[in-house]
Design a protein around this motif. Sequence first.
Motif, PDB file in Angstrom:
ATOM      1  N   ARG A  19       0.845  -1.193   0.000  1.00  0.00           N
ATOM      2  CA  ARG A  19       0.000   0.000   0.000  1.00  0.00           C
ATOM      3  C   ARG A  19       0.879   1.240   0.000  1.00  0.00           C
ATOM      4  NH1 ARG A  19      -4.361   0.214   4.518  1.00  0.00           N
ATOM      5  NH2 ARG A  19      -4.938  -1.668   3.401  1.00  0.00           N
ATOM      6  N   GLU A  20       0.480   2.183  -0.802  1.00  0.00           N
ATOM      7  CA  GLU A  20       1.147   3.475  -0.817  1.00  0.00           C
ATOM      8  C   GLU A  20       0.208   4.500  -0.204  1.00  0.00           C
ATOM      9  OE1 GLU A  20       2.870   4.638  -4.545  1.00  0.00           O
ATOM     10  OE2 GLU A  20       3.671   2.639  -4.920  1.00  0.00           O
ATOM     11  N   LEU A  21       0.754   5.299   0.690  1.00  0.00           N
ATOM     12  CA  LEU A  21       0.008   6.411   1.276  1.00  0.00           C
ATOM     13  C   LEU A  21       0.659   7.698   0.805  1.00  0.00           C
ATOM     14  CD1 LEU A  21      -0.456   5.331   5.026  1.00  0.00           C
ATOM     15  CD2 LEU A  21      -2.052   5.022   3.130  1.00  0.00           C
ATOM     16  N   SER A  22      -0.142   8.652   0.448  1.00  0.00           N
ATOM     17  CA  SER A  22       0.360   9.981   0.111  1.00  0.00           C
ATOM     18  C   SER A  22       0.340  10.828   1.371  1.00  0.00           C
ATOM     19  CB  SER A  22      -0.527  10.638  -0.950  1.00  0.00           C
ATOM     20  OG  SER A  22      -0.484   9.895  -2.143  1.00  0.00           O
ATOM     21  N   TYR A  23       1.062  11.924   1.330  1.00  0.00           N
ATOM     22  CA  TYR A  23       1.079  12.856   2.458  1.00  0.00           C
ATOM     23  C   TYR A  23      -0.356  13.145   2.892  1.00  0.00           C
ATOM     24  CZ  TYR A  23       1.293  17.253   4.988  1.00  0.00           C
ATOM     25  OH  TYR A  23       1.128  18.222   5.927  1.00  0.00           O
ATOM     26  N   GLY A  24      -0.623  12.972   4.180  1.00  0.00           N
ATOM     27  CA  GLY A  24      -1.941  13.279   4.729  1.00  0.00           C
ATOM     28  C   GLY A  24      -2.913  12.113   4.756  1.00  0.00           C
ATOM     29  N   ASP A  25      -2.596  11.010   4.065  1.00  0.00           N
ATOM     30  CA  ASP A  25      -3.482   9.841   4.080  1.00  0.00           C
ATOM     31  C   ASP A  25      -3.435   9.165   5.448  1.00  0.00           C
ATOM     32  OD1 ASP A  25      -4.116  10.262   1.422  1.00  0.00           O
ATOM     33  OD2 ASP A  25      -2.905   8.582   0.664  1.00  0.00           O
ATOM     34  N   PHE A  26      -4.552   8.572   5.829  1.00  0.00           N
ATOM     35  CA  PHE A  26      -4.662   7.853   7.100  1.00  0.00           C
ATOM     36  C   PHE A  26      -4.423   6.357   6.897  1.00  0.00           C
ATOM     37  CE2 PHE A  26      -7.135  11.631   8.029  1.00  0.00           C
ATOM     38  CZ  PHE A  26      -6.868  11.882   9.365  1.00  0.00           C
ATOM     39  N   LEU A  27      -3.718   5.754   7.833  1.00  0.00           N
ATOM     40  CA  LEU A  27      -3.678   4.303   7.939  1.00  0.00           C
ATOM     41  C   LEU A  27      -4.778   3.880   8.904  1.00  0.00           C
ATOM     42  CD1 LEU A  27      -2.334   1.550   7.327  1.00  0.00           C
ATOM     43  CD2 LEU A  27      -0.879   1.949   9.324  1.00  0.00           C
ATOM     44  N   ILE A  28      -4.899   4.614  10.007  1.00  0.00           N
ATOM     45  CA  ILE A  28      -5.927   4.363  11.021  1.00  0.00           C
ATOM     46  C   ILE A  28      -6.544   5.703  11.407  1.00  0.00           C
ATOM     47  CG2 ILE A  28      -6.321   3.677  13.430  1.00  0.00           C
ATOM     48  CD1 ILE A  28      -4.261   1.515  13.083  1.00  0.00           C
ATOM     49  N   LYS A  29      -7.879   5.705  11.554  1.00  0.00           N
ATOM     50  CA  LYS A  29      -8.579   6.907  12.002  1.00  0.00           C
ATOM     51  C   LYS A  29      -9.134   6.687  13.397  1.00  0.00           C
ATOM     52  CE  LYS A  29     -10.060   9.444   7.989  1.00  0.00           C
ATOM     53  NZ  LYS A  29     -11.177  10.129   7.362  1.00  0.00           N
TER      54      LYS A  29
END
Length: 187
Positions: A19-29
């Motif tokens: 998985r790729e996350l971009s700046y500001g993306d959540f893994l867990i909320k």
Amino acid sequence: MSPIPKEVWSQAGITYSFRELSYGDFLIKQGKIPTEYAFVFSGVLREYYLTPDGDEYIKSFNFPGEFTGSYFDLLSKQPSTCNIRAITDCKLAVANFEDLNSLFETHIAWERLGRKVAENLFLKKARREYELLALDAEARYNLLKETHPNIEEIVPQYHIASYLGITPVSLSRIRSKTNKLKKEKKD
């Protein structure tokens, strides 16, 4: 951390997804029940609490080579008490926590891995508690810089200040004092 023999790994059937996350993306909320944990290949994430008033308190950063996923929330199976969010673009290996948990009973290598991960998380938490309770802000800053020399090139100053438990203005003063002392030592 703890080697898993190839045959044990292949028999496990555990599935990691990239998985790729971009700046500001959540893994867990915060408020959602987490089900996944991740291994950080690249990038930096922050784990933080958000108060009802909107104040943010960073409890930790997750750097390459570390696991993340709010272990407390995964074990309790309750809505997450924290957010885990990308500070930079990130590349992660993500898996279902229950799948891993069920493997602990199948082979000693998996159980050992689980123990090692838990031990590392305990050490990280105990170190953090010591820093917050026994060290002043300047000592916490110097220790952070010693542990992660390039952190100021990656992580915004206001996040570093939050992690240290100080205001950005206080961090600026500490940085100025530290830089002045370094300059005096060179002269």
